[in-house]
Scaffold this active site. Structure first.
Site, short mmCIF file in Angstrom:
data_model
loop_
_atom_site.label_atom_id
_atom_site.label_comp_id
_atom_site.label_asym_id
_atom_site.label_seq_id
_atom_site.Cartn_x
_atom_site.Cartn_y
_atom_site.Cartn_z
N ARG A 1 -13.16 59.13 104.40
CA ARG A 1 -12.14 60.08 103.93
C ARG A 1 -12.81 61.33 103.36
O ARG A 1 -13.84 61.22 102.71
CB ARG A 1 -11.29 59.42 102.84
CG ARG A 1 -9.97 58.95 103.34
CD ARG A 1 -9.26 58.07 102.36
NE ARG A 1 -9.04 58.64 101.04
CZ ARG A 1 -8.37 58.02 100.08
NH1 ARG A 1 -7.86 56.83 100.30
NH2 ARG A 1 -8.20 58.58 98.90
N ARG B 1 -10.94 63.45 90.92
CA ARG B 1 -9.85 62.47 91.02
C ARG B 1 -9.79 61.59 89.78
O ARG B 1 -8.71 61.27 89.27
CB ARG B 1 -10.04 61.62 92.29
CG ARG B 1 -9.78 62.41 93.57
CD ARG B 1 -10.38 61.75 94.80
NE ARG B 1 -9.78 60.47 95.11
CZ ARG B 1 -10.31 59.60 95.97
NH1 ARG B 1 -11.44 59.90 96.61
NH2 ARG B 1 -9.71 58.46 96.20
N ARG C 1 2.26 58.58 89.35
CA ARG C 1 0.94 58.92 88.85
C ARG C 1 0.99 59.89 87.68
O ARG C 1 -0.03 60.23 87.12
CB ARG C 1 0.12 59.57 89.96
CG ARG C 1 -1.01 58.68 90.44
CD ARG C 1 -1.75 59.40 91.53
NE ARG C 1 -1.59 58.64 92.74
CZ ARG C 1 -2.59 58.36 93.56
NH1 ARG C 1 -3.78 58.82 93.33
NH2 ARG C 1 -2.37 57.64 94.63
N LYS D 1 -6.38 49.14 95.14
CA LYS D 1 -4.93 49.06 95.37
C LYS D 1 -4.62 48.78 96.84
O LYS D 1 -3.85 47.88 97.17
CB LYS D 1 -4.26 50.39 94.95
CG LYS D 1 -4.49 50.78 93.50
CD LYS D 1 -3.74 52.03 93.11
CE LYS D 1 -4.21 53.28 93.80
NZ LYS D 1 -5.60 53.68 93.47
N ARG E 1 -16.87 53.65 100.83
CA ARG E 1 -15.68 53.22 101.60
C ARG E 1 -15.65 53.86 102.98
O ARG E 1 -15.92 55.03 103.16
CB ARG E 1 -14.40 53.60 100.86
CG ARG E 1 -13.15 53.34 101.71
CD ARG E 1 -11.87 53.47 100.97
NE ARG E 1 -11.80 54.67 100.17
CZ ARG E 1 -10.91 54.88 99.22
NH1 ARG E 1 -10.01 53.96 98.95
NH2 ARG E 1 -10.90 56.00 98.54
P1 AP5 Z 1 -9.29 50.54 98.16
O1 AP5 Z 1 -8.51 49.29 98.27
O2 AP5 Z 1 -9.27 51.49 99.31
O3 AP5 Z 1 -8.91 51.31 96.79
P2 AP5 Z 1 -7.63 52.18 96.40
O4 AP5 Z 1 -7.32 51.86 94.98
O5 AP5 Z 1 -6.54 52.03 97.41
O6 AP5 Z 1 -8.29 53.61 96.49
P3 AP5 Z 1 -7.73 55.04 96.93
O7 AP5 Z 1 -8.94 55.94 96.87
O8 AP5 Z 1 -7.00 54.97 98.23
O9 AP5 Z 1 -6.77 55.41 95.79
P4 AP5 Z 1 -6.43 56.83 95.34
O10 AP5 Z 1 -5.40 56.57 94.38
O11 AP5 Z 1 -7.54 57.69 94.85
O12 AP5 Z 1 -6.09 57.58 96.71
P5 AP5 Z 1 -4.72 57.80 97.45
O13 AP5 Z 1 -5.00 57.61 98.88
O14 AP5 Z 1 -3.63 57.03 96.82
O15 AP5 Z 1 -10.80 50.13 97.83
C1 AP5 Z 1 -11.81 51.11 97.68
C2 AP5 Z 1 -13.16 50.53 98.18
O16 AP5 Z 1 -13.54 49.45 97.34
C3 AP5 Z 1 -13.11 49.96 99.60
O17 AP5 Z 1 -14.33 50.23 100.24
C4 AP5 Z 1 -12.93 48.45 99.39
O18 AP5 Z 1 -13.52 47.70 100.45
C5 AP5 Z 1 -13.67 48.23 98.09
N1 AP5 Z 1 -13.08 47.17 97.27
C6 AP5 Z 1 -11.76 46.92 97.05
N2 AP5 Z 1 -11.60 45.88 96.21
C7 AP5 Z 1 -12.85 45.47 95.89
C8 AP5 Z 1 -13.35 44.44 95.03
N3 AP5 Z 1 -12.52 43.63 94.35
N4 AP5 Z 1 -14.70 44.30 94.91
C9 AP5 Z 1 -15.55 45.13 95.60
N5 AP5 Z 1 -15.13 46.12 96.42
C10 AP5 Z 1 -13.79 46.29 96.56
O19 AP5 Z 1 -4.44 59.33 97.13
C11 AP5 Z 1 -5.23 60.36 97.74
C12 AP5 Z 1 -4.77 61.72 97.21
O20 AP5 Z 1 -3.37 61.93 97.55
C13 AP5 Z 1 -4.84 61.92 95.69
O21 AP5 Z 1 -6.11 62.33 95.26
C14 AP5 Z 1 -3.79 63.04 95.51
O22 AP5 Z 1 -4.29 64.29 95.89
C15 AP5 Z 1 -2.71 62.63 96.50
N6 AP5 Z 1 -1.69 61.75 95.91
C16 AP5 Z 1 -1.43 60.45 96.24
N7 AP5 Z 1 -0.42 59.97 95.50
C17 AP5 Z 1 -0.03 60.97 94.67
C18 AP5 Z 1 0.95 61.08 93.66
N8 AP5 Z 1 1.76 60.05 93.34
N9 AP5 Z 1 1.06 62.26 93.00
C19 AP5 Z 1 0.27 63.31 93.30
N10 AP5 Z 1 -0.69 63.28 94.26
C20 AP5 Z 1 -0.84 62.11 94.93
#
Ligand code: AP5
Length: 300
Positions: A245, A256, A181, A105, A216
């Protein structure tokens, strides 16, 4: 883990296949059915992709200066009016991108933001910024984030609604990344009268996600996302300063993923009329091209 720029902005303000190209209008989706991009792969094809990813990354230099993040920083985002107004569209884009942890994402949001000029709202970044700043929201969110669980709905919903009401979102449009979510979050948006043009769902199997999470790393200076196997930095200095992270461990990603699977169908069910599923196992550039087609179709 998105850009430092977006964190700064956030701190400062509060399964049937479809057979047509992604340019198909949302109304063609049947009730209860999410449209998939035609290149969606089945499980065995996905496994073949896993085997080939290191090769393409090495060969094509994914993660170098030509990446989406670098493009985003060197070319300031155009305004939404510049980009989509010419197509006859009046309102600013309202986009949602969803998918499991590490489905890509954040990586894709950089190029979406660069093309459409929308305000990128990552709830993960918002919450991490709140934790760093020691705000009330951050203090309430920290224990959940540290353990890989979702932050309670009442903590995050108000923050997002307030942010969506900001003038920049009204003027430029928005890209919600990681929200909603849960069904409660989706209902809260609907009750607030917030609707979207497009709901993009990045589909990536769990076994690939774990590998992506564990590898990552993020550059604290530029916010650029790297992967130690698929897209390591070329520069030694950058390599030395990369950060991991705290929730990017194998143990926490299992929690997660559990939270994701428990909620995802309810969330997708709230957007069946505007949802498009994109195969997130492809190379980032290919995923990006599919997403752009989808958004262009939704905006015209
Ligand atoms: P990346 O682009 O970083 O992936 P991402 O989908 O953004 O992953 P996140 O881990 O940030 O999502 P998340 O939803 O778990 O965490 P968030 O920060 O939102 O890519 C990942 C890796 O893959 C990178 O190394 C990249 O280089 C590689 N990659 C990307 N595309 C690729 C491809 N096509 N091919 C190969 N490699 C690739 O949330 C964190 C925490 O916050 C949650 O756990 C929760 O506690 C809280 N939180 C956030 N939002 C909410 C909500 N709405 N409600 C409740 N709690 C929430």
């Amino acid at each position: 883990m998105k850009s430092i720029l977006s964190i700064a902005v956030l701190i400062s303000s509060a399964n049937a296949f479809f057979t047509q190209p992604s340019a198909v209008a949302p109304s063609t989706a049947k009730a209860g059915e999410t449209r998939r991009h035609p290149t969606h792969l089945n499980a065995s094809k996905n496994r073949r992709k896993v085997a080939s990813r290191t090769t393409w990354s090495e060969a094509r230099g994914y993660g170098t200066a030509t990446s989406a993040a670098a493009v985003s920083e060197s070319d300031p985002s155009p305004s939404a009016a510049d980009v989509v107004g010419v197509g006859g569209r009046k309102a600013a884009p309202r986009l949602i991108i969803a998918g499991a942890p590490a489905s890509g994402k954040g990586t894709q949001c950089e190029s979406i933001k660069a093309k459409y000029g929308v305000v990128h709202l990552s709830t993960g970044d918002m919450l991490r910024a709140a934790v760093s700043a020691g705000t009330d929201v951050g203090m309430r969110a920290k224990e959940y984030m540290d353990s890989g669980r979702l932050v309670p709905d009442e903590v995050i919903i108000g923050v997002v609604k307030e942010r969506l009401n900001s003038p920049d979102c009204a003027e430029s449009g928005w890209l919600l990344d990681g929200f909603p979510r849960t069904l409660e979050q989706a209902n809260a948006l609907a009750e607030a009268g917030v609707s979207a043009d497009c709901f993009i769902f990045l589909n990536v199997p769990d076994e690939i996600l774990v590998e992506r999470v564990v590898g990552r790393r993020t550059d604290p200076v530029t916010g650029k996302i790297y992967h130690m196997t698929f897209s390591p930095p070329d520069d030694e200095e950058i390599l030395k300063r990369l950060e991991q992270r705290s929730d990017d461990t194998e143990e926490k990603v299992k929690v997660r993923l559990g939270q994701f699977h428990a909620n995802v169908e309810a969330v997708r069910g709230s957007y069946t009329d505007i949802a498009v599923e994109v195969d997130g196992t492809q190379r980032p550039e290919e995923v990006s091209a599919m997403i752009m087609k989808t958004i262009d179709a939704a905006l015209t």
